[in-house]
Design a protein around this motif. Structure first.
Motif, PDB file in Angstrom:
ATOM      1  N   UNK A   1       7.882   6.150  -7.126  1.00 47.14           N
ATOM      2  CA  UNK A   1       7.729   7.669  -6.872  1.00 47.14           C
ATOM      3  C   UNK A   1       7.236   7.259  -5.539  1.00 47.14           C
ATOM      4  N   UNK A   2       8.086   8.595  -5.354  1.00 51.33           N
ATOM      5  CA  UNK A   2       7.142   8.739  -3.559  1.00 51.33           C
ATOM      6  C   UNK A   2       5.701   8.622  -2.779  1.00 51.33           C
ATOM      7  N   UNK A   3       5.762   7.780  -2.051  1.00 46.57           N
ATOM      8  CA  UNK A   3       3.819   7.020  -1.702  1.00 46.57           C
ATOM      9  C   UNK A   3       4.175   8.223  -0.298  1.00 46.57           C
ATOM     10  N   UNK A   4       3.395   9.239  -0.154  1.00 42.69           N
ATOM     11  CA  UNK A   4       3.303   9.687   0.790  1.00 42.69           C
ATOM     12  C   UNK A   4       1.211   9.306   1.427  1.00 42.69           C
ATOM     13  N   UNK A   5       1.244   9.600   2.698  1.00 42.94           N
ATOM     14  CA  UNK A   5      -0.092   9.589   3.184  1.00 42.94           C
ATOM     15  C   UNK A   5      -0.261  10.618   4.392  1.00 42.94           C
TER      16      UNK A   5
ATOM     17  N   UNK B   1      -3.315   4.525  11.077  1.00 39.19           N
ATOM     18  CA  UNK B   1      -2.885   3.153  10.940  1.00 39.19           C
ATOM     19  C   UNK B   1      -4.044   2.601   9.846  1.00 39.19           C
ATOM     20  N   UNK B   2      -4.998   2.992   9.614  1.00 35.18           N
ATOM     21  CA  UNK B   2      -5.942   2.426   8.432  1.00 35.18           C
ATOM     22  C   UNK B   2      -5.851   3.506   7.521  1.00 35.18           C
TER      23      UNK B   2
ATOM     24  N   UNK C   1      -2.041   2.261   5.999  1.00 40.84           N
ATOM     25  CA  UNK C   1      -1.417   0.780   5.313  1.00 40.84           C
ATOM     26  C   UNK C   1      -2.076   1.251   4.203  1.00 40.84           C
ATOM     27  N   UNK C   2      -3.892   1.573   3.480  1.00 39.20           N
ATOM     28  CA  UNK C   2      -4.415   1.826   2.547  1.00 39.20           C
ATOM     29  C   UNK C   2      -2.518   3.207   2.104  1.00 39.20           C
ATOM     30  N   UNK C   3      -2.243   3.362   2.109  1.00 35.03           N
ATOM     31  CA  UNK C   3      -0.870   3.774   1.681  1.00 35.03           C
ATOM     32  C   UNK C   3       0.109   3.669   0.958  1.00 35.03           C
ATOM     33  N   UNK C   4       0.775   2.757   2.500  1.00 36.37           N
ATOM     34  CA  UNK C   4       1.824   1.881   1.611  1.00 36.37           C
ATOM     35  C   UNK C   4       2.057   0.223   2.095  1.00 36.37           C
TER      36      UNK C   4
ATOM     37  N   UNK D   1       4.609   3.254  16.857  1.00 37.22           N
ATOM     38  CA  UNK D   1       4.767   4.259  16.013  1.00 37.22           C
ATOM     39  C   UNK D   1       4.776   4.655  15.724  1.00 37.22           C
ATOM     40  N   UNK D   2       3.423   5.402  14.825  1.00 32.95           N
ATOM     41  CA  UNK D   2       2.164   6.518  14.483  1.00 32.95           C
ATOM     42  C   UNK D   2       2.340   6.994  15.889  1.00 32.95           C
ATOM     43  N   UNK D   3       2.328   6.765  17.105  1.00 31.31           N
ATOM     44  CA  UNK D   3       1.840   7.293  18.041  1.00 31.31           C
ATOM     45  C   UNK D   3       3.686   7.951  19.044  1.00 31.31           C
ATOM     46  N   UNK D   4       4.894   7.320  18.276  1.00 33.46           N
ATOM     47  CA  UNK D   4       6.036   7.427  19.017  1.00 33.46           C
ATOM     48  C   UNK D   4       6.310   9.368  18.898  1.00 33.46           C
ATOM     49  N   UNK D   5       6.992   9.757  19.451  1.00 35.65           N
ATOM     50  CA  UNK D   5       7.478  11.237  19.714  1.00 35.65           C
ATOM     51  C   UNK D   5       8.824  11.333  19.014  1.00 35.65           C
TER      52      UNK D   5
END
Length: 249
Positions: A12-16, A21-22, A25-28, A119-123
């Motif tokens: 199933x598709x997992x979505x955050x 970052x926390x 990581x909890x999601x993926x 990565x989370x801050x990248x545009x």
């Protein structure tokens, strides 16, 4: 989000929904669904017919004899290494270790933490990230040695390979309109059908698409004495493990 088409272990598709970052990581960074101890028994061409008869491997004995007769009539030179040697897989068994994976995985190093934050801050909306989940079991090599000795003591004449297969990768995409548009199959089909589209589209994707990787560690926690006690009683000199089925080539 993840795409089940490119992540075989996630059905199933997992979505955050959060960007930290926390939450990411909890999601993926969930526990891997692939962690197994694989036992492979092979009979090589050097195994004699007596060993097959003693262990009731009549199918392997016939295949061994057929291979020898074919070599005799075809005149194959024994020094010719271009063709692979005859080798039959007698059994191929996988012991599931996923119930013994403990705790939430942690990123393997501080460098992985920095990579994830960047990565989370990248545009760049076309940047994706791969989480490589590795399950560590410090004593699995000792178990592998015991398995080989046990099968040899039970009369298995061939070669035994024991492998720890405990690596899983999760590919995560950005839930961005441009990312979704680029990955859409209709968009890709229209680009391919156009005349000048590929000439502009391919260089653009080459310069914009980027994949970053981080590693996370999980651990197997079980009682080795209890595990070996149950495993050793189940090992079989012919089928590898009692109740298993022989594998054929």
């Amino acid at each position: 989000y993840t795409d089940p088409k490119y992540t075989h272990t996630l059905r199933q598709r997992v979505i955050c929904e959060e960007g930290g970052s926390e939450a990411f990581l909890r999601a993926f960074n969930t526990q891997p669904q692939v962690a197994r101890l694989r036992i492979i028994g092979k009979i090589s061409e050097d195994t004699d017919v007596i060993s097959h008869l003693r262990n009731r491997r009549y199918g392997s004995m016939f295949e061994h004899g057929f291979h020898r007769v074919s070599e005799f009539f075809c005149g194959r030179d024994h020094d010719d290494t271009r063709l692979p040697s005859w080798e039959a897989v007698e059994f191929d068994i996988s012991l599931d270790l996923t119930p013994f994976i403990t705790g939430d995985g942690h990123l393997a190093s501080p460098a992985d933490v920095v990579t994830l934050e960047k990565h989370l801050r990248a545009n760049n909306s076309l940047e994706v990230i791969i989480i490589r989940k590795e399950v560590e079991w410090s004593c699995w090599e000792d178990i592998a040695t015991n398995i080989k000795q046990r099968l040899r003591g039970l009369g298995f004449p061939g070669q035994v390979e024991v492998q720890l297969e405990a690596v899983e990768e999760t590919l995560v995409y950005r839930n961005h309109p441009w990312q979704n548009f680029v990955r859409n199959r209709v968009t890709q089909a229209l680009i391919l059908l156009s005349l000048i589209g590929p000439c502009l589209w391919v260089p653009y994707l080459y310069t914009k698409q980027r994949t970053v990787r981080v590693s996370s560690k999980f651990r197997v926690n079980l009682d080795l004495v209890c595990f070996w006690e149950h495993l050793s009683h189940g090992l079989h000199g012919v089928y590898g493990f009692e109740g298993g089925h022989r594998a054929t080539r």
